[in-house]
Write an enzyme that holds these catalytic residues in place. Sequence first.
Site, mmCIF file in Angstrom:
data_model
loop_
_atom_site.group_PDB
_atom_site.id
_atom_site.type_symbol
_atom_site.label_atom_id
_atom_site.label_comp_id
_atom_site.label_asym_id
_atom_site.label_seq_id
_atom_site.Cartn_x
_atom_site.Cartn_y
_atom_site.Cartn_z
ATOM 1 N N LYS A 1 -8.690 -9.742 -9.729
ATOM 2 C CA LYS A 1 -9.835 -9.785 -8.807
ATOM 3 C C LYS A 1 -10.730 -10.982 -9.135
ATOM 4 C CE LYS A 1 -8.877 -6.062 -6.437
ATOM 5 N NZ LYS A 1 -8.439 -6.168 -5.039
ATOM 6 N N SER B 1 -14.077 -5.880 -7.013
ATOM 7 C CA SER B 1 -14.326 -4.635 -7.749
ATOM 8 C C SER B 1 -15.365 -4.873 -8.832
ATOM 9 C CB SER B 1 -13.005 -4.195 -8.388
ATOM 10 O OG SER B 1 -13.238 -3.189 -9.331
ATOM 11 N N TYR C 1 -5.696 -5.995 -13.966
ATOM 12 C CA TYR C 1 -6.169 -5.711 -12.604
ATOM 13 C C TYR C 1 -7.502 -6.432 -12.359
ATOM 14 C CZ TYR C 1 -8.509 -3.195 -8.819
ATOM 15 O OH TYR C 1 -9.220 -2.890 -7.681
ATOM 16 N N ASN D 1 1.770 1.844 -0.383
ATOM 17 C CA ASN D 1 0.843 2.920 -0.752
ATOM 18 C C ASN D 1 0.005 3.337 0.460
ATOM 19 O OD1 ASN D 1 -0.069 4.665 -2.809
ATOM 20 N ND2 ASN D 1 -1.952 3.468 -3.042
HETATM 21 P P1 NAD Z 1 -4.748 1.676 -1.245
HETATM 22 O O1 NAD Z 1 -3.607 1.537 -2.192
HETATM 23 O O2 NAD Z 1 -4.987 3.002 -0.625
HETATM 24 O O3 NAD Z 1 -4.617 0.586 -0.076
HETATM 25 C C1 NAD Z 1 -3.999 -0.660 -0.263
HETATM 26 C C2 NAD Z 1 -3.044 -0.870 0.890
HETATM 27 O O4 NAD Z 1 -2.395 -2.135 0.696
HETATM 28 C C3 NAD Z 1 -1.942 0.192 0.967
HETATM 29 O O5 NAD Z 1 -1.858 0.689 2.291
HETATM 30 C C4 NAD Z 1 -0.675 -0.559 0.573
HETATM 31 O O6 NAD Z 1 0.481 -0.046 1.235
HETATM 32 C C5 NAD Z 1 -1.021 -1.973 0.982
HETATM 33 N N1 NAD Z 1 -0.310 -3.018 0.258
HETATM 34 C C6 NAD Z 1 -0.066 -3.098 -1.085
HETATM 35 N N2 NAD Z 1 0.609 -4.225 -1.358
HETATM 36 C C7 NAD Z 1 0.794 -4.870 -0.175
HETATM 37 C C8 NAD Z 1 1.419 -6.082 0.198
HETATM 38 N N3 NAD Z 1 2.027 -6.864 -0.704
HETATM 39 N N4 NAD Z 1 1.414 -6.449 1.506
HETATM 40 C C9 NAD Z 1 0.832 -5.652 2.447
HETATM 41 N N5 NAD Z 1 0.241 -4.485 2.141
HETATM 42 C C10 NAD Z 1 0.216 -4.108 0.847
HETATM 43 O O7 NAD Z 1 -6.040 1.161 -2.014
HETATM 44 P P2 NAD Z 1 -7.576 1.312 -1.607
HETATM 45 O O8 NAD Z 1 -8.196 2.288 -2.530
HETATM 46 O O9 NAD Z 1 -7.714 1.486 -0.157
HETATM 47 O O10 NAD Z 1 -8.087 -0.132 -2.052
HETATM 48 C C11 NAD Z 1 -8.141 -1.214 -1.149
HETATM 49 C C12 NAD Z 1 -8.567 -2.448 -1.903
HETATM 50 O O11 NAD Z 1 -9.806 -2.202 -2.558
HETATM 51 C C13 NAD Z 1 -7.602 -2.875 -2.995
HETATM 52 O O12 NAD Z 1 -7.535 -4.295 -3.002
HETATM 53 C C14 NAD Z 1 -8.254 -2.374 -4.262
HETATM 54 O O13 NAD Z 1 -7.913 -3.154 -5.386
HETATM 55 C C15 NAD Z 1 -9.726 -2.527 -3.923
HETATM 56 N N6 NAD Z 1 -10.586 -1.611 -4.670
HETATM 57 C C16 NAD Z 1 -10.359 -0.276 -4.612
HETATM 58 C C17 NAD Z 1 -11.164 0.587 -5.358
HETATM 59 C C18 NAD Z 1 -10.926 2.078 -5.341
HETATM 60 O O14 NAD Z 1 -11.463 2.782 -6.216
HETATM 61 N N7 NAD Z 1 -10.173 2.617 -4.406
HETATM 62 C C19 NAD Z 1 -12.221 0.064 -6.143
HETATM 63 C C20 NAD Z 1 -12.426 -1.310 -6.174
HETATM 64 C C21 NAD Z 1 -11.599 -2.148 -5.416
#
Ligand code: NAD
Length: 359
Positions: free
Chosen positions: A173, A145, A169, A51
């Site tokens: 966390k 989160s 999900y 992603n």
């Molecule tokens: P995102 O999907 O844009 O980024 C996650 C990245 O991790 C992506 O680049 C994806 O390619 C990579 N990835 C996924 N699985 C992987 C694996 N097995 N090995 C290596 N890379 C992998 O998400 P984001 O919005 O940037 O979120 C980042 C983190 O923050 C996540 O852990 C998410 O759960 C957490 N988070 C996000 C939000 C939000 O609203 N965006 C809110 C709370 C927590």
Amino acid sequence: MPIPSFQRFHLPPASNSSLLVTGGAGYIGTHTLLELIRAGYQPVVLDDFSNGSHLALKRVESLAGHTLQVVEGSITDTGLLDAMFSSAAEHGSPIQAVVHFAGLKSVGESVAKPLDYYQTNVAGTLTLLQAMERAHVHTIVFSSSATVYGIPLAQPYTESHPIAPVNPYGSTKAIVEQILRDWCAAHPAHRATCLRYFNPIGAHPSGMLGEAPEGIPNNLFPFITQVAVGKRPHLNVFGNDYPTVDGTGVRDYIHVVDLAIGHVKALEHSRRATTGFVAINLGTGRGTSVLELLHAFQTVSGQAIPYEFQPRRPGDIAECWADPSTAEALLGWKATRTLEDMCADGWRWQSQNPNGYEP
Ligand code: NAD
Ligand code: UDP
């Protein structure tokens, strides 16, 4: 006059400042890479690009004037992790800490595919921690989160609110937080900072980095920006009968650049911390309703956003926002960007990149 806590601490990075940033090619990761580089760190990115975007990393390099080391692979790959930690050490820049974003993040998908979520988010983090132990890396900053809190007993959420997630999900966390708590209790050198994000939105003010969801966005803000740019006909507002200011759901929206800076502060904190585990809310402390966000976006962008009221979305809560005082006291961090900044930067990104990072 006492010095405000957020001005008291400013530590430069350690002289050897190599970091592993998992998931660095994603939405929050790319914004954080920029802030880390600006603060003097040398991040090595590990991302499987499930992603994430190569072009986004190129844009980080161009904005930062810095060439990134990027490894394509998964946090579930033990051999790759060992090789990365060893190679960094052999080249004289041992990894000092890990900023761990990699994971799956859709609540709805986690209900349909819970095993994928436990595999990547929980087993992947365990694999990473085991590799860190072998490489004697003691510090991790983890993307948690506000979802870990579940149904609110009171608002705002403080970090002492019970942890009771209501979907897989959120459970992943919460489980990782518990693993990190136990990992810190097992060794006095271990440091884990769990950053409980509220609702990150907006984009880098350059217009070069932003959120690029695949397909139909699940989240409110990217849906609004896609309506504004003409990709979607109207916004569905899920529920107008909540006991809130105007009947629509209330959340704590935080500018992604403020969130990114929180990670730099968390790393500084890890270096001076005397205890191992800490969980910290990253939010603004302000609640905003769906209609308030929509109206702010319309004003800032000059675009009309047609909308229709729909029934409540299953699983949604009426309102939530953060008590961000722990972040200010411990990290010296406070969100400074306004809702208007979030809308202006998000609109710049969407209007200049209507298809995200795709041509
Ligand atoms: P995102 O999907 O844009 O980024 C996650 C990245 O991790 C992506 O680049 C994806 O390619 C990579 N990835 C996924 N699985 C992987 C694996 N097995 N090995 C290596 N890379 C992998 O998400 P984001 O919005 O940037 O979120 C980042 C983190 O923050 C996540 O852990 C998410 O759960 C957490 N988070 C996000 C939000 C939000 O609203 N965006 C809110 C709370 C927590
Ligand atoms: N929401 C909405 N229409 C959408 C997406 C979300 O009305 O297309 C509402 C949702 O019901 C909630 C708020 O916007 O009240 C924030 O939802 P989002 O999915 O962005 O964040 P989360 O619910 O995960 O906090």
